[in-house]
Design an enzyme around this catalytic site. Structure first.
Site, PDB file in Angstrom:
ATOM      1  N   TYR A  44       0.901  -0.805  -0.395  1.00  0.00           N
ATOM      2  CA  TYR A  44      -0.093  -0.158   0.306  1.00  0.00           C
ATOM      3  C   TYR A  44       0.821   1.144  -0.027  1.00  0.00           C
ATOM      4  O   TYR A  44      -0.187   2.819  -0.282  1.00  0.00           O
ATOM      5  CB  TYR A  44      -0.732  -0.223   1.046  1.00  0.00           C
ATOM      6  N   ASP A  46      -6.130  -7.695   4.045  1.00  0.00           N
ATOM      7  CA  ASP A  46      -6.784  -6.711   3.416  1.00  0.00           C
ATOM      8  C   ASP A  46      -8.068  -7.935   2.857  1.00  0.00           C
ATOM      9  O   ASP A  46      -9.509  -8.590   3.071  1.00  0.00           O
ATOM     10  CB  ASP A  46      -7.090  -5.757   2.653  1.00  0.00           C
ATOM     11  N   ASP A  73      -2.031 -18.618   2.549  1.00  0.00           N
ATOM     12  CA  ASP A  73      -2.365 -19.005   2.011  1.00  0.00           C
ATOM     13  C   ASP A  73      -3.370 -20.402   2.328  1.00  0.00           C
ATOM     14  O   ASP A  73      -4.518 -20.793   2.164  1.00  0.00           O
ATOM     15  CB  ASP A  73      -2.164 -19.630   0.291  1.00  0.00           C
ATOM     16  N   LYS A  82       3.946 -15.407   4.508  1.00  0.00           N
ATOM     17  CA  LYS A  82       4.127 -15.458   3.454  1.00  0.00           C
ATOM     18  C   LYS A  82       6.233 -15.853   2.903  1.00  0.00           C
ATOM     19  O   LYS A  82       6.707 -15.836   1.418  1.00  0.00           O
ATOM     20  CB  LYS A  82       3.992 -15.416   2.054  1.00  0.00           C
ATOM     21  N   ASP A 103     -12.353 -10.035   4.170  1.00  0.00           N
ATOM     22  CA  ASP A 103     -12.951  -9.853   3.383  1.00  0.00           C
ATOM     23  C   ASP A 103     -13.140 -11.415   3.446  1.00  0.00           C
ATOM     24  O   ASP A 103     -14.402 -11.211   3.109  1.00  0.00           O
ATOM     25  CB  ASP A 103     -12.713  -9.457   1.836  1.00  0.00           C
TER      26      ASP A 103
END
Ligand code: NAI
Ligand code: MG
Length: 330
Positions: A124, A226, A202, A169, A230
């Site tokens: 970001y 983010d 993941d 990750k 969701d």
């Protein structure tokens, strides 16, 4: 002194859910003082800036801000347009994005988790370049930002069920995500009472769907947080139910539904106000009005049990009708 809440409805359904939330908050706490400020695409078209200086000042003066959503330009970047919420997060160093997910509806999986999303760096920082054939985005991770977000998450875990999962990750990105992971683990040593584990992002997505009850608090770099939040919202009924808080260290706090301006339903009066109402409950907690926040949550829960539900949950209640049901439950 009575607290001040700054209202920034923004664009689209922000204009529908924020006034209704203010109505409920005024009903609960008649002494709250409200100020109004503007931001977003409509503001940009009128004033040439999406976040006027007057709005920044109003946020700085308020004890809490309730932000609806803003609409991004649809046909690629527009000269001079900057996303207001990203500018507020950056300008006030609101480095922690708290995104809780609870089961609110019957027949949903049992979920009670909190995603603590790093809000100040990662992808970001928006440093992209392209020669038309190759496009590259820079992703910045710092030890300092990773440590401070880990501390927020560990404090939250301590106040909840005492469990934290670090999301990363680092197998593919050992320098950036590796630093995030190491910094979080370092801070975790100061919290022997919190049980800490880690998951690759993941695998975390899979476990969130398969067994959401195993999670208490998750801490994640910006983009992973983010996306996973969701996903978590989707487990319990969707974006119409998902609230969030943007907080830092100097008291400025911006509360917002996770959803955007929803142009597909804007102007129809059918947006689900629950995400904004729950963001309002988080704002009340921030103001120390814990009992009022608790009453608001119970009223929202009651309205969701009794129905009629808003359209995104399969019902036919308008934004205003659903809000009336919450006020009735209060
Ligand atoms: P969105 O969250 O606005 O909508 C996604 C889907 O969820 C749509 O089908 C919408 O109708 C539905 N939905 C969202 N909130 C709802 C609610 N309260 N009640 C009922 N249904 C609801 O995301 P989308 O479509 O990707 O983005 C639309 C615009 O919003 C874009 O310009 C985007 O940049 C902006 N946006 C702004 C955010 C912010 O201001 N913080 C956050 C996310 C998106
Ligand atoms: Mg999002």
């Amino acid at each position: 002194m009575s607290p001040t809440i700054c209202l920034i409805p923004g664009d689209g359904i922000g204009q529908e859910v924020i006034p209704e939330t203010a109505r409920v908050l005024a009903h609960l706490c008649p002494h709250i003082h409200f100020t109004q400020a503007e931001a977003g695409w409509e503001t940009f078209l009128r004033q040439g800036t999406a976040l006027p200086e007057a709005t920044i000042q109003a946020v700085a003066r308020a004890d809490a801000t309730l932000f609806g959503a803003t609409q991004s330009p649809t046909d690629g970047p527009v000269q001079g347009y900057k996303s207001p919420i990203l500018e507020l997060r950056r300008g006030f160093d609101l480095y922690a994005n708290l995104r809780p997910t609870h089961t609110l509806l019957p027949h949903q999986p049992q979920v009670d988790l909190l995603i603590v999303r790093e809000n100040s760096e990662g992808l970001y920082i928006r440093e992209e370049e392209s020669d038309g054939e190759t496009a590259v985005a820079r992703r910045r991770i710092t030890r300092g930002a990773s440590q401070r977000i880990a501390r927020v998450a560990l404090e939250q875990a301590r106040a909840r069920r005492g469990q934290l999962t670090i999301i990363h990750k680092a197998n593919v990105l050992p320098l950036t995500d590796g630093l995030f992971r190491t910094a979080a683990l370092e801070v975790a040593e100061e919290y022997p009472d919190v049980q800490v584990d880690e998951l690759l992002v993941d695998a975390a997505a899979m476990w969130l769907v398969k067994d959401p009850a195993r999670f208490d608090v998750l801490v994640a770099p910006n983009l992973y947080g983010d996306i996973l939040s969701d996903l978590a919202a989707g487990l319990t009924g969707g974006l119409g139910l998902a609230p969030s808080a943007n907080v830092g260290d100097d008291g400025v706090a911006v509360f917002e539904p996770v959803h955007g301006s929803a142009p597909d339903i804007a102007g129809q009066g059918v947006a689900n106000p629950t995400a904004a109402l729950l963001s309002g409950a988080m704002a009340l907690e921030h103001l120390g009005r814990v009992e009022e926040a608790r009453r608001l949550r119970i009223a929202i829960y009651a309205a969701l049990q009794s129905g009629p539900l808003p359209a995104d949950l399969g019902g036919n209640a308008s934004t205003i009708e659903f809000t009336e049901a919450v006020i009735h439950a209060l």
